[in-house]
Design an enzyme around this catalytic site. Sequence first.
Site, PDB file in Angstrom:
ATOM      1  N   ASP A   1     -10.124   0.141  -0.534  1.00 43.67           N
ATOM      2  CA  ASP A   1      -9.451   1.428  -0.637  1.00 43.67           C
ATOM      3  C   ASP A   1      -9.535   2.092  -2.008  1.00 43.67           C
ATOM      4  OD1 ASP A   1      -8.771   1.423   1.990  1.00 43.67           O
ATOM      5  OD2 ASP A   1      -6.691   0.807   1.709  1.00 43.67           O
TER       6      ASP A   1
ATOM      7  N   HIS B   1     -11.682  -4.549   4.165  1.00 43.79           N
ATOM      8  CA  HIS B   1     -11.195  -4.532   5.537  1.00 43.79           C
ATOM      9  C   HIS B   1     -11.936  -3.485   6.351  1.00 43.79           C
ATOM     10  CE1 HIS B   1      -8.871  -1.646   3.170  1.00 43.79           C
ATOM     11  NE2 HIS B   1      -8.761  -0.915   4.270  1.00 43.79           N
TER      12      HIS B   1
ATOM     13  N   ARG C   1      -5.825   4.829  20.041  1.00 42.98           N
ATOM     14  CA  ARG C   1      -5.125   4.000  19.046  1.00 42.98           C
ATOM     15  C   ARG C   1      -4.517   4.912  17.989  1.00 42.98           C
ATOM     16  NH1 ARG C   1      -6.414   2.141  13.782  1.00 42.98           N
ATOM     17  NH2 ARG C   1      -6.089  -0.083  13.329  1.00 42.98           N
TER      18      ARG C   1
ATOM     19  N   HIS D   1     -14.670  -1.699   3.991  1.00 45.88           N
ATOM     20  CA  HIS D   1     -14.566  -0.945   2.741  1.00 45.88           C
ATOM     21  C   HIS D   1     -13.371  -1.465   1.947  1.00 45.88           C
ATOM     22  CE1 HIS D   1     -11.759   0.927   5.542  1.00 45.88           C
ATOM     23  NE2 HIS D   1     -11.089   1.357   4.481  1.00 45.88           N
TER      24      HIS D   1
END
Length: 736
Positions: free
Chosen positions: A584, A654, A664, A582
Amino acid sequence: MAPHSDHSTVYVALHLAIIALLNCTTATPGRGGSNVLSVLQPYDLLYYTGVRSYFDAEWVKSAELLEKAIITRESLSRVRRRCHDECVAAGRDAFNELDSEGGSLWDLWTWDWVQQKAECLRFCIGRSVTPAGQLPVSTDIEYEFNSRNPYNFLQVTYYKLEELQKAATAAHTFFVANPSHLEMRNNIEKYRRMEGVTEEAFQDREIENEKHWVLYDSAVQLEASSDWLQAAEKWKATVNRTLRQTDECRVQCEVASQRLPEDRGVDSSDGVFEKAAALSLSLLSCRQSCVTQVSTRPGRISSQEDFLPTQLEHMHLAQFKAGDISGAVQTLRSLLLFYPSDEDSLENLQLYYETLGGDTESQGTQPAQEIVKYISRALEEKTLLYFGMENLAFSFTDPDLWTPEDVVPESLRNNWRAEQEKINAKVKEGEQKEEVDDSGFFSGGPVLQVGVTITMDDQVMNGTNRVVLDGVMTEKECDRILQLATAAASVGDGYRGRRSPHTPHETFEGLTVLRAVKLARDGMVNQSDARLLHELGERVRVLLHSYFRSPPGLFTSFTHLVCRSAVAGDQKGRLDLSHPVHVDNCLLEPDTKQCWREPPAFIHRDLSAVLYLNDNFNGGDLFFTNREAKTITARVKPSCGRLVGFSSGPVNPHGVTAVTSGRRCALALWFTKEKIYRDMEREEAEAMWAADGQSVVKKDDEEPAGGATPARNARSQAPTERSRGRGRVTGGKDEL
């Protein structure tokens, strides 16, 4: 049907004309309904009257008439569709006689069929529509409705009536088709801040005509997540809906009232056949234009080229990866009807045959019948239209790139080839065009924090305005924020409470600065850890402000501590992503390589960052791609204190690879050059500290608020949920 050879020329002309004549015949007002009050009035008159009431400030009357105009137009389309379906069989007996009747009576059977069909349509439509309501409307009125201007008037009208929910819905519906309308964008932000306006208000009232786009975007998302089984089903639904939408458009061309095409080279000296041919060619041209209409998103100027073939290409690949080889063969054969000699498609077909092995039945699967019918009908229409161009001075623009050359008459082929070459050259130029970042950031500035080193820069990361910095946090600081996340992060925070917003194989937890401060105030978490979380945002802002040589004002827009954990026992054979590719601050369309800076994207974001806290997990790498979302240009492995910064625009698509084990955690941050979009939650947290007598370091880019309470901006005032939009922005916070 095989007409007699001695009448073939006249027969073809009549065949061209008959449906068009039906169309012209039904344009005459009928007598079908006696009770005028129970049938549809002219929607253009309702609209004009509603607008007049608007300018007279008669808000109740204006709202009523504008709403009635919108509803009447929708109802008129449904009536036409119903009558079209009811009158399919009208005159069929007379039409069947055309093949068997000899001599000169065949033309009489033709007119018999035309008249019976016309009588059926006239009676059917007349039962539901007033005579005036059946007349064609002006092009100006059509433009008003196609550009959704009635909703522009409605949003002001409802605002004046203090019906804010309806006002917000009208504003959103208008803005979907007019995304560059800055005033409406500001109005929507104001509505979001108003008390009593909920997220449900921001929905598109015209969504019924856009369902194929909703399905398309959903299929793209599933494909990006490597959920091939669901993606294949969604692509199939998209194809079916696109065909249905195209058919609906074509029906309206046939049944809607039309004016005689006086601008098509027809004059008073032309006979009945010339005029009939001109009208029929106009009808065929309208049908063909449905391809462009259906493949153009609301608010866009250009259509998406090869819209239906593109869907079929995605569909057969998804079917293959989902294990439905037989279905992939059928879909690929359907695609080859558009491009019979495409080398990639032929190679894929051979691969599918090899995969099937001895399954000869599946290898013999034929193309989908609806696609066969679509192609056959389109080619017949194009043949007639190109004939009209060559011999009747008719003007026609072919909407398709796949049209075979042999359909075009020899005398027109040179111009046709030249146009095709221009289109191909434009496409090639777009593919080779170097990506330019117009964000106003320029990487390569100084790194101000001692101990921080540049690990990867633009050159290493094969992009523009990208950097990886190490040493931004110490191990001890990472441990403290990890403990804070364990103690305070809540499941689904930032994602409307959804545990698994991007993939069912992972759960998401989040924590904002303000919530951490409130928990610390209540003694639920360590006060110093909450302050560290706040301070890290400023630390990152200072580093990136310097490195990217930002303009003077750079403000923190949002800070979110987020952890994603692999679901134990649910990772075998996993092929999806933790977060699909996508951008941002705009809506990425990989197929067209376009990125539309419009809501529901966070268009105010200018700079993005992610600060990692740990590396004791598997997967979870951040990666960058080209705009087609397939070619990976850089990959970053998380580790404690590693900061990735990049401009938020279309030069930096990204995503995140799957987290297959462990947890994570990272701090996601976004920055903006517009002060109005600064993070008011940070200021609220600082105000809470000040009220408790704790000192707060003032940022260089923040102006003192004086004694007044700072005005809350659009982002901070918005409800927790975000606009559903078209489904291309996944998740409320779009975490990295």
